[in-house]
Design an enzyme around this catalytic site. Structure first.
Site, PDB file in Angstrom:
ATOM      1  N   ASP A  89       0.720  -1.144   0.074  1.00 43.76           N
ATOM      2  CA  ASP A  89      -0.234   0.196  -0.123  1.00 43.76           C
ATOM      3  C   ASP A  89       0.984   1.149   0.068  1.00 43.76           C
ATOM      4  O   ASP A  89       1.889   1.002   0.329  1.00 43.76           O
ATOM      5  CB  ASP A  89      -0.642   0.153   1.251  1.00 43.76           C
ATOM      6  CG  ASP A  89      -1.789   1.229   1.324  1.00 43.76           C
ATOM      7  OD1 ASP A  89      -2.694   1.593   0.165  1.00 43.76           O
ATOM      8  OD2 ASP A  89      -1.918   2.055   2.339  1.00 43.76           O
ATOM      9  N   SER A  90       0.277   2.336  -0.244  1.00 44.15           N
ATOM     10  CA  SER A  90       0.993   3.611  -0.298  1.00 44.15           C
ATOM     11  C   SER A  90       1.512   3.831   1.065  1.00 44.15           C
ATOM     12  O   SER A  90       2.103   4.653   1.363  1.00 44.15           O
ATOM     13  CB  SER A  90       0.011   4.549  -0.910  1.00 44.15           C
ATOM     14  OG  SER A  90      -1.194   4.843  -0.112  1.00 44.15           O
ATOM     15  N   GLU A 147      -3.105   8.810   7.608  1.00 47.17           N
ATOM     16  CA  GLU A 147      -1.544   8.501   7.857  1.00 47.17           C
ATOM     17  C   GLU A 147      -1.233   9.267   9.129  1.00 47.17           C
ATOM     18  O   GLU A 147      -0.014   8.904   9.477  1.00 47.17           O
ATOM     19  CB  GLU A 147      -0.987   8.843   6.570  1.00 47.17           C
ATOM     20  CG  GLU A 147      -1.089   8.178   5.375  1.00 47.17           C
ATOM     21  CD  GLU A 147      -0.543   6.773   5.405  1.00 47.17           C
ATOM     22  OE1 GLU A 147       0.514   6.573   6.322  1.00 47.17           O
ATOM     23  OE2 GLU A 147      -1.063   5.887   4.878  1.00 47.17           O
ATOM     24  N   CYS A 171      -4.158  -0.799  -2.430  1.00 43.81           N
ATOM     25  CA  CYS A 171      -4.247   0.782  -2.382  1.00 43.81           C
ATOM     26  C   CYS A 171      -5.076   0.670  -3.716  1.00 43.81           C
ATOM     27  O   CYS A 171      -4.786   0.336  -4.666  1.00 43.81           O
ATOM     28  CB  CYS A 171      -2.936   1.030  -2.659  1.00 43.81           C
ATOM     29  SG  CYS A 171      -2.801   2.778  -3.052  1.00 43.81           S
ATOM     30  N   ASN A 172      -6.088   1.459  -3.424  1.00 46.26           N
ATOM     31  CA  ASN A 172      -6.899   1.831  -4.765  1.00 46.26           C
ATOM     32  C   ASN A 172      -6.492   2.414  -5.861  1.00 46.26           C
ATOM     33  O   ASN A 172      -6.460   2.080  -6.966  1.00 46.26           O
ATOM     34  CB  ASN A 172      -8.433   2.500  -4.417  1.00 46.26           C
ATOM     35  CG  ASN A 172      -9.340   1.474  -3.538  1.00 46.26           C
ATOM     36  OD1 ASN A 172     -10.242   0.900  -4.269  1.00 46.26           O
ATOM     37  ND2 ASN A 172      -9.172   1.271  -2.534  1.00 46.26           N
ATOM     38  N   THR A 173      -5.675   3.628  -5.419  1.00 49.46           N
ATOM     39  CA  THR A 173      -5.091   4.406  -6.364  1.00 49.46           C
ATOM     40  C   THR A 173      -3.951   3.422  -7.142  1.00 49.46           C
ATOM     41  O   THR A 173      -4.021   3.424  -8.554  1.00 49.46           O
ATOM     42  CB  THR A 173      -4.278   5.400  -5.749  1.00 49.46           C
ATOM     43  OG1 THR A 173      -5.037   6.180  -4.720  1.00 49.46           O
ATOM     44  CG2 THR A 173      -3.728   6.329  -6.750  1.00 49.46           C
ATOM     45  N   CYS A 230     -11.061   3.107  -0.957  1.00 55.97           N
ATOM     46  CA  CYS A 230      -9.640   3.453  -0.503  1.00 55.97           C
ATOM     47  C   CYS A 230      -9.505   2.933   0.768  1.00 55.97           C
ATOM     48  O   CYS A 230     -10.417   2.894   1.488  1.00 55.97           O
ATOM     49  CB  CYS A 230      -9.572   5.153  -0.235  1.00 55.97           C
ATOM     50  SG  CYS A 230      -7.871   5.682   0.412  1.00 55.97           S
ATOM     51  N   THR A 231      -8.356   2.018   0.647  1.00 58.53           N
ATOM     52  CA  THR A 231      -8.140   1.075   1.856  1.00 58.53           C
ATOM     53  C   THR A 231      -8.072   1.747   3.285  1.00 58.53           C
ATOM     54  O   THR A 231      -8.106   1.303   4.216  1.00 58.53           O
ATOM     55  CB  THR A 231      -7.191   0.259   1.669  1.00 58.53           C
ATOM     56  OG1 THR A 231      -5.936   0.884   1.422  1.00 58.53           O
ATOM     57  CG2 THR A 231      -7.432  -0.846   0.679  1.00 58.53           C
ATOM     58  N   HIS A 232      -7.771   3.232   3.287  1.00 60.63           N
ATOM     59  CA  HIS A 232      -7.491   3.808   4.263  1.00 60.63           C
ATOM     60  C   HIS A 232      -8.933   4.296   5.107  1.00 60.63           C
ATOM     61  O   HIS A 232      -8.906   4.452   6.178  1.00 60.63           O
ATOM     62  CB  HIS A 232      -6.977   5.331   3.828  1.00 60.63           C
ATOM     63  CG  HIS A 232      -5.259   5.190   3.700  1.00 60.63           C
ATOM     64  ND1 HIS A 232      -4.830   4.655   2.566  1.00 60.63           N
ATOM     65  CD2 HIS A 232      -4.462   5.526   4.356  1.00 60.63           C
ATOM     66  CE1 HIS A 232      -3.509   4.863   2.526  1.00 60.63           C
ATOM     67  NE2 HIS A 232      -3.228   5.419   3.706  1.00 60.63           N
ATOM     68  N   TYR A 250      -0.483   8.666  -2.264  1.00 56.84           N
ATOM     69  CA  TYR A 250      -0.409   8.307  -3.990  1.00 56.84           C
ATOM     70  C   TYR A 250      -1.487   9.046  -4.652  1.00 56.84           C
ATOM     71  O   TYR A 250      -1.359   9.280  -5.997  1.00 56.84           O
ATOM     72  CB  TYR A 250      -0.567   6.937  -4.160  1.00 56.84           C
ATOM     73  CG  TYR A 250       0.692   6.140  -3.982  1.00 56.84           C
ATOM     74  CD1 TYR A 250       1.772   6.549  -3.208  1.00 56.84           C
ATOM     75  CD2 TYR A 250       0.531   4.757  -4.250  1.00 56.84           C
ATOM     76  CE1 TYR A 250       2.997   5.689  -3.157  1.00 56.84           C
ATOM     77  CE2 TYR A 250       1.706   3.729  -4.149  1.00 56.84           C
ATOM     78  CZ  TYR A 250       3.045   4.480  -3.634  1.00 56.84           C
ATOM     79  OH  TYR A 250       3.964   3.697  -3.473  1.00 56.84           O
ATOM     80  N   GLY A 251      -2.786   9.357  -3.858  1.00 57.30           N
ATOM     81  CA  GLY A 251      -3.728  10.148  -4.822  1.00 57.30           C
ATOM     82  C   GLY A 251      -3.580  11.191  -5.442  1.00 57.30           C
ATOM     83  O   GLY A 251      -3.967  11.005  -6.696  1.00 57.30           O
TER      84      GLY A 251
END
Lengths: 269, 269
Positions: free
Chosen positions: A9-10, A151, A72-74, A183-185, A41-42
């Site tokens: 992931d980012s 984050e 990570c979706n992005t 978004c995994t966040h 990353y977005g």
């Protein structure tokens, strides 16, 4: 040696996938990489995200994983097809599992998607949903402020709540019965998002759904873990390993060790 | 010509999978076979079920399907591994998708399963659940009277309700937060089963979950339909085609044509 599932992931977002894999597949060993030095990353270009993803994949393949998860979706939007063609193991992204769950869940064929600018701009969810069910209506909204909040570990502050309310306001005039947390966040902020959206909108976590898809893909490749031994997971991050460890331990509810990784690569396309 | 998904069942039960495939994957063409002349499979020996399943698979392969679905829990328990080794296309059974959904759903790691005698006796759900999550507790109950009720089209009668209440009574003393409808016939009785079990027990339909798993497997084999043309499905049954057509049209909510098939095979083993 037990072959692991490699998850990247980012930053810390992919830990939502890790937590679900630990719950749904407790025998599976996980190797995780969070690119916390270069998050988010977005806002980056698709080319840059593709390069960063490939670097992490190259790093992770030294461990000879049996499956690779772009959590990570992005990065999934920018690099899934590229990575699938570049490696010789199954690759699972986080967009199609969420899309599949949404198609199964919606009764009115109207689905909402929130994600980073990169994910929304790519229209990856629109494509994935319409590939399955062409008549489905998709309402997208970019929420660029969410990832930096997560984050920094700011999940439950008053400011975070206000920011979420403000960001999601455009969705109130829309009709939908499910919303993909694209978004995994975002599962870190799930309770607040849920209270803002109301009970009538089912939230679909791409993290939960991806864990289930991992289970399916491993089964169909005859690769599910057979050992009953408790697996020892490994965590790597490219940025502040103490902050990463703190967020990870709070989210996963257990002690972990984090190995910092220093990139020796140029930050170019 | 568009390659189809071939779906087989002991009778009309697999139509619950068909309905979900039509909803979740509306572009996919379906070829269905219901072995209504030899239903129910539940009380038969595993050997006999395996033979019958193989006969139907041999019949269906003439249509060169891209994926085969054993949409019968009894047949999946008895024949999945055998059929997977016998054909050269992906094979999806109905047990693992339900097991995966249950592992995802349960918060207390206690899962109930109802099914035919054959399915329950095989312990196929116990194995599938414990393969994923060894500490999970599984409570099984055979409900042999349900399939004959569905095959006769008796979904909503007072007698059916009483029979369901009586059959499920042993589960009331058990603690569980989800119950797998471990027979593709049972979604026909879903509303009554749900009212008997109460709101706190989530019902998992192996039919709904199998449709989703079909979507996953087709995607990972790059075999999802790409045409926007409305597919024309085909239905075959070995028994009373008028009763089959009547039940199918009521369940699917649309007109279908059914072709009767007369078996020229001995009923042995």
């Amino acid at each position: 040696m037990q072959q692991a599932i490699a998850i990247l992931d980012s930053g810390v977002g992919g830990l939502t996938v890790v937590k679900e894999v630990m719950r749904q597949l407790p025998q599976e060993k996980i190797i995780y990489f969070g690119d916390t030095a270069r998050t988010p990353y977005g806002p980056r270009s698709a080319n840059e995200v593709r390069l960063f993803t490939k670097q992490i994949v190259d790093y992770l393949t030294q461990f000879q994983p049996k499956l690779l998860v772009i959590a990570c979706n992005t990065a999934t939007a920018a690099a899934l097809d590229y990575i699938r063609s570049a490696v010789h193991i199954p690759v699972v992204g986080v967009i199609h599992p969420g899309a599949r769950a949404a198609v199964k869940t919606t009764k009115i064929s109207i689905v909402g998607v929130i994600g980073t600018e990169g994910t929304i701009k790519s229209e990856a969810y629109v494509h994935a949903l319409k590939q399955l069910s062409p008549h489905i209506q998709v309402i997208q909204l970019a929420c660029p402020s969410f990832v930096p909040l997560v984050e920094k570990g700011l999940f439950h502050t008053k400011e975070t709540k206000l920011e979420i309310e403000k960001s999601l306001a455009p969705l109130h005039k829309e009709k939908m019965d499910c919303l993909i947390l694209g978004c995994t966040h975002y599962p870190f902020l799930r309770n607040t998002i849920s209270s803002v959206m109301g009970n009538e909108v089912s939230l679909i976590s791409s993290a939960d759904e991806t864990a289930r898809e991992i289970s399916t893909v491993l089964y169909h490749h005859d690769k599910l873990a057979t050992s009953n031994a408790i697996p020892i997971h490994q965590f790597f991050c490219s940025g502040d390993s103490k902050l990463f460890q703190q967020i990870a331990q709070e989210w996963l509810g257990e002690q972990i060790k984090v190995s910092p990784v220093v990139w020796q690569v140029p930050r170019i396309i």
